[in-house]
Scaffold this active site. Structure first.
Site, short mmCIF file in Angstrom:
data_model
loop_
_atom_site.label_atom_id
_atom_site.label_comp_id
_atom_site.label_asym_id
_atom_site.label_seq_id
_atom_site.Cartn_x
_atom_site.Cartn_y
_atom_site.Cartn_z
N ASP A 145 5.32 60.52 62.82
CA ASP A 145 6.36 59.87 61.99
C ASP A 145 6.02 58.41 61.82
OD1 ASP A 145 7.74 62.20 62.48
OD2 ASP A 145 9.03 61.30 64.01
N1 URA Z 1 7.69 64.44 67.48
C1 URA Z 1 8.39 63.58 66.72
O1 URA Z 1 9.61 63.58 66.70
N2 URA Z 1 7.69 62.69 65.98
C2 URA Z 1 6.37 62.61 65.96
O2 URA Z 1 5.80 61.77 65.27
C3 URA Z 1 5.67 63.52 66.76
C4 URA Z 1 6.34 64.42 67.51
#
Ligand code: URA
Length: 233
Positions: free
Chosen positions: A102
């Protein structure tokens, strides 16, 4: 592969520009001998503008992604590709991220131009463990580890339960989470399902491959041994 095509595929410029670069003598071997367009010189022996060539096709890069960068080639705002040399965007075959993090997640992010390798890492069958450190808004309740490990946890609007995941409590509001699959926003949604909220999330390992002193925003090409670590977890 002919030198012009090799250089163009590595993103140094168009074929026409690469013909000119060769004509100008900007492409040499390590002894400083100018290379001709039909040279059969080994990749690691070739210099462009006195610098060794970028890694050949089949490369795997590890980036220590800072927060605020998106895993996309064309979203608005800062992109993870902005942290690599510009010419890497022109490579053929293209460099893709191996899965995604993310925008507000930091840490270990792989890129590759090798489709077989990419598939092997993200395939649910390989079960490459991904290790995250999460900082939470509220103290842990105490039952999260059992719930995450149960193999029965359902996330909202999903039809299949999550695979068992391991949780190691670091302190009241910090934990290490080991996931064996990669569902959308998985770590954040798992904690949200327990009434908590992740304020910081960092991926610290992929398999047994860690960031090992790689500064935030820095990247490196992985050696064969480092690539193998990904599948030893
Ligand atoms: N889980 C999440 O919530 N975000 C990420 O970027 C990776 C795993």
């Amino acid at each position: 592969m002919r030198l012009v095509k090799l250089l163009a595929n590595l993103g140094y410029g168009s074929r026409k520009e690469m013909q000119q670069a060769i004509r100008h003598g900007w492409v040499t071997d390590r002894q400083g001998n100018r290379l001709k367009a039909d040279a059969k010189t080994a990749h690691e022996e070739i210099l462009f503008d006195d610098e060794p060539l970028d890694p050949a096709q089949g490369v795997v890069l590890l980036l220590n992604k800072p927060t605020g960068y998106t895993c996309s080639t064309k979203d608005q705002g800062r992109l993870v590709y902005d942290l690599l040399p510009d010419r890497f965007r022109m490579r053929k075959p293209a460099l893709s991220t191996v899965g995604r993090l993310d925008k507000e997640t930091s840490g270990a992010l792989l890129f590759t131009d090798d489709g077989t390798f990419l598939h092997k890492v993200i395939s649910p069958k390989s079960e490459v463990p991904k290790v995250y450190e999460a900082t939470l808004d509220r103290p842990l309740r105490g039952d999260e580890a059992a719930l995450f490990a149960s193999g029965e946890m359902m996330l909202e609007s999903e039809e299949k339960p999550l695979k068992p995941a391991e949780l190691e409590v670091l302190d009241e509001t910090r934990a290490r989470l080991i996931l064996h699959e990669g569902r959308y926003h998985q770590a954040r949604r798992m904690f949200a399902a327990t009434g908590n909220h992740v304020t910081e999330l960092k991926r610290i390992r992929i398999g047994a491959l860690g960031l090992d002193g790689l500064d935030e925003g820095a990247w490196k090409a992985l050696s064969e041994d480092e690539k193998a670590l990904i599948f030893q977890g």
